[in-house]
Design an enzyme around this catalytic site. Sequence first.
Site, PDB file in Angstrom:
ATOM      1  N   HIS A   4       1.361   1.029 -13.137  1.00  0.00           N
ATOM      2  CA  HIS A   4       2.104  -0.179 -13.510  1.00  0.00           C
ATOM      3  C   HIS A   4       3.597   0.133 -13.529  1.00  0.00           C
ATOM      4  O   HIS A   4       4.007   1.163 -14.066  1.00  0.00           O
ATOM      5  CB  HIS A   4       1.635  -0.677 -14.890  1.00  0.00           C
ATOM      6  CG  HIS A   4       2.303  -1.956 -15.276  1.00  0.00           C
ATOM      7  ND1 HIS A   4       1.888  -3.179 -14.794  1.00  0.00           N
ATOM      8  CD2 HIS A   4       3.379  -2.201 -16.052  1.00  0.00           C
ATOM      9  CE1 HIS A   4       2.683  -4.117 -15.272  1.00  0.00           C
ATOM     10  NE2 HIS A   4       3.597  -3.552 -16.044  1.00  0.00           N
ATOM     11  N   GLU A  30       6.814   6.248  -8.786  1.00  0.00           N
ATOM     12  CA  GLU A  30       5.367   5.998  -8.692  1.00  0.00           C
ATOM     13  C   GLU A  30       4.727   6.921  -7.657  1.00  0.00           C
ATOM     14  O   GLU A  30       3.637   7.452  -7.888  1.00  0.00           O
ATOM     15  CB  GLU A  30       5.093   4.540  -8.271  1.00  0.00           C
ATOM     16  CG  GLU A  30       5.458   3.517  -9.306  1.00  0.00           C
ATOM     17  CD  GLU A  30       5.037   2.101  -8.902  1.00  0.00           C
ATOM     18  OE1 GLU A  30       4.691   1.327  -9.799  1.00  0.00           O
ATOM     19  OE2 GLU A  30       5.047   1.770  -7.708  1.00  0.00           O
ATOM     20  N   GLY A  51       0.789  -1.229   0.000  1.00  0.00           N
ATOM     21  CA  GLY A  51       0.000   0.000   0.000  1.00  0.00           C
ATOM     22  C   GLY A  51       0.820   1.277   0.000  1.00  0.00           C
ATOM     23  O   GLY A  51       0.322   2.338   0.381  1.00  0.00           O
TER      24      GLY A  51
HETATM   25  C1  GAR Z   1       3.686  -1.129  -7.337  1.00  0.00           C
HETATM   26  O1  GAR Z   1       5.021  -1.066  -7.761  1.00  0.00           O
HETATM   27  C2  GAR Z   1       2.735  -1.204  -8.512  1.00  0.00           C
HETATM   28  O2  GAR Z   1       3.180  -0.491  -9.617  1.00  0.00           O
HETATM   29  C3  GAR Z   1       2.732  -2.675  -8.784  1.00  0.00           C
HETATM   30  O3  GAR Z   1       2.717  -3.278  -7.517  1.00  0.00           O
HETATM   31  C4  GAR Z   1       3.413  -2.422  -6.594  1.00  0.00           C
HETATM   32  C5  GAR Z   1       2.505  -2.227  -5.396  1.00  0.00           C
HETATM   33  O4  GAR Z   1       3.156  -1.565  -4.365  1.00  0.00           O
HETATM   34  N1  GAR Z   1       1.598  -3.041  -9.571  1.00  0.00           N
HETATM   35  C6  GAR Z   1       1.608  -4.020 -10.466  1.00  0.00           C
HETATM   36  O5  GAR Z   1       2.570  -4.713 -10.705  1.00  0.00           O
HETATM   37  C7  GAR Z   1       0.289  -4.197 -11.193  1.00  0.00           C
HETATM   38  N2  GAR Z   1       0.428  -5.104 -12.284  1.00  0.00           N
HETATM   39  P1  GAR Z   1       2.350  -0.862  -3.190  1.00  0.00           P
HETATM   40  O6  GAR Z   1       1.350  -1.885  -2.628  1.00  0.00           O
HETATM   41  O7  GAR Z   1       3.412  -0.548  -2.174  1.00  0.00           O
HETATM   42  O8  GAR Z   1       1.663   0.358  -3.723  1.00  0.00           O
END
Ligand code: GAR
Length: 191
Positions: free
Chosen positions: A111, A176, A12
């Site tokens: 992504h 991100e 998250g």
């Molecule tokens: C993030 O890096 C997001 O871009 C990726 O999962 C991670 C979640 O991190 N999403 C994917 O790979 C979707 N296909 P978070 O839970 O710490 O935000």
Amino acid sequence: TIKLGVLGSGSGSNMQAILDAIEAGTLDAEIVLVLSDNPDGYILERARKAGIPAEVIDCGGFKTKFPDESQSAVAAQLKAAGVKLVCLAGFMRLVKQPMLDIFPERILNIHPSLLPAYPGLMAWKQAVADGARESGCTVHYVDAGMDTGPIIKQAKVAVIAGDTAETLHARIQLEEHSLYPEVIAAIAAQQ
Ligand code: GAR
């Protein structure tokens, strides 16, 4: 102030970045509901700490599938909470109909690659294995494909000598955390 619903599966950190931007006053929005298909996802704890309603999505025992009934239930919950924009933040199931019908062009995803390169799982690992010199992250609208919807904005991250999948992912995540709130703020400003 646009009402956001956030769907995640993991730590998250992107949801946290959205919250931090709201608190910092750079994003005029409110997260009204956080949902996770993973009962152990730290995203739920982060949300609860911030006083945001956070619930587990019942996927009927399926490991990776997001069954229609679950999607209908999620859409109804989001609607009942007044959500106008749905943000997928590390959500690991494929969103499709019926959610897309209920929130047309109102579902965003982040992504960890420069789409259309490296769709799917562990995009950072794919980039390192491929010997890519550059990767990054993409915010896009969700459509029925896997990581195929219209791209809104991307941020580039160089792959550097000695990068492992983990070190690259960590640097992509930093990008991100500024890209996602920035894009949401731009969309919120158009409302
Ligand atoms: C993030 O890096 C997001 O871009 C990726 O999962 C991670 C979640 O991190 N999403 C994917 O790979 C979707 N296909 P978070 O839970 O710490 O935000």
